[in-house]
Design a protein around this motif. Structure first.
Motif, mmCIF file in Angstrom:
data_model
loop_
_atom_site.group_PDB
_atom_site.id
_atom_site.type_symbol
_atom_site.label_atom_id
_atom_site.label_comp_id
_atom_site.label_asym_id
_atom_site.label_seq_id
_atom_site.Cartn_x
_atom_site.Cartn_y
_atom_site.Cartn_z
ATOM 1 N N SER A 184 2.519 2.153 -3.289
ATOM 2 C CA SER A 184 1.773 2.722 -4.338
ATOM 3 C C SER A 184 1.215 3.985 -3.961
ATOM 4 O O SER A 184 0.487 4.585 -4.819
ATOM 5 N N ARG A 185 1.749 4.633 -2.980
ATOM 6 C CA ARG A 185 0.875 5.668 -2.090
ATOM 7 C C ARG A 185 1.970 6.868 -2.515
ATOM 8 O O ARG A 185 3.202 6.653 -1.757
ATOM 9 N N PHE A 236 0.933 -1.417 0.045
ATOM 10 C CA PHE A 236 0.064 -0.104 -0.024
ATOM 11 C C PHE A 236 0.771 1.073 0.123
ATOM 12 O O PHE A 236 0.472 2.217 -0.867
ATOM 13 N N TYR A 237 1.874 1.152 0.745
ATOM 14 C CA TYR A 237 2.796 2.292 1.115
ATOM 15 C C TYR A 237 3.458 2.653 -0.221
ATOM 16 O O TYR A 237 3.937 3.767 -0.470
ATOM 17 N N HIS A 292 -5.295 4.716 7.730
ATOM 18 C CA HIS A 292 -5.270 4.218 6.214
ATOM 19 C C HIS A 292 -5.890 3.047 6.155
ATOM 20 O O HIS A 292 -6.165 2.315 7.096
#
Length: 305
Positions: free
Chosen positions: A26-27, A23-24, A284
């Motif tokens: 891609s963020r 997730f991080y 998140h």
């Protein structure tokens, strides 16, 4: 003696860590506003919070000569068995109590407690000490009125980021008034506890605009005041505390320093460091965040009794 960070990490399933890492990656990395113009733009772009059912009661409470708007969530199933005072984050300069509506509604129903969200005044329009004045006023109102309004005097407090800082500052004020024992616990998520830049961890955020907005009118030498930087306070005589922070948070060292000082002062303390987690991670959409939030809820439930 040397300590490895790995020894402090919460043991969570590997798949949750992997999901969080993905997730991080891609963020895009975010940053806070750099000046007042950017702050106003960020405030304008912030989406409205989603409505919750049943909605909170909107009230204005008063104590110590200060009037503060609050949002009150009552449990849907029976009378509350305790009251939790939740203080929102946002760098002291953004956010409203309504941003916590979903979390506070879920917490009220899950733990069968009343949850109070505070709309404290924001910097730079209202710099320090406006925000801690407002938080102290609501806390004092609960000390004086919780039994009458909610049928229980069992209290807890907490917050995230700037909200955690304000929660700890509020407890220090209550201790100095001799009433902090009314609070059974404090759940503090990734707060910032040194705004003076006198410690290595404090220097990591020394150039952030939120500090100028909040305490820019205070001389550098005075920013070690406990009401501004709780890390420098006499931390004795406080209620049990839970500190939650991510292993990738820029405020990790700040939280570790506070944990050491709270423990050295003789307080009941639990520190939980979550792997692969940056600042604000409990907000998140990851399983890791859900695990951390569930852990905070369980801890609060045990303290409220």
């Amino acid at each position: 003696m040397r300590f490895a960070l790995e020894a402090l990490l919460v043991d969570v399933p590997d798949e949750q860590v992997a999901e969080a890492c993905s997730f991080y990656r891609s963020r895009a990395a975010g940053r806070g506003p750099a000046d007042f113009a950017e702050l106003k733009e960020a405030r304008a772009k912030k989406p409205a919070p989603r409505a919750v059912v049943p909605p909170p009661l909107e009230e204005t409470v008063e104590a110590a000569g200060v009037r503060v708007p609050v949002r009150v969530f009552l449990p849907a199933d029976g009378p509350p068995r305790g009251v939790y005072l939740g203080i929102h984050g946002g760098g002291f300069y953004m956010g409203t109590a309504a941003q916590g509506d979903e979390r506070h509604r879920a917490l009220a129903d899950a733990l069968r407690i009343a949850v109070i969200g505070i709309d404290y005044r924001l910097a730079p329009e209202h710099p320090w000490p406006a925000a801690p004045d407002d938080c102290e006023a609501v806390a004092l109102w609960l000390v004086e009125q919780a039994e009458t309004h909610f049928g229980t005097s069992r209290l807890a407090i907490g917050g995230s980021s700037a909200g955690a800082t304000l929660a700890l500052a509020t407890l220090l004020r209550l201790r100095d008034r001799g009433v902090v024992d009314r609070f059974a616990g404090a759940a503090l998520r990734f707060g910032t506890y040194d705004l003076s830049a006198h410690t290595p961890s404090g220097r990591l955020i020394a150039d952030e605009y939120f500090i100028r907005a909040y305490v820019g009118h205070v001389p550098d030498r005075d920013r070690t005041l406990p009401d501004i930087s709780p890390l420098y306070a006499d931390l004795s005589g406080l209620p049990p505390a839970l500190l939650v922070v991510g292993g990738e948070d820029i405020l990790l060292e700040d939280n570790l320093a506070l944990a050491g000082r709270l423990s050295a002062a003789g307080n009941d303390l639990e520190l939980r460091v979550y792997p692969a987690a940056p600042h604000g991670f409990t907000g998140h959409p990851t399983a890791l965040a859900a695990t951390a939030i569930d852990g905070v809820s369980s801890w609060l439930s045990e303290r409220i009794g």
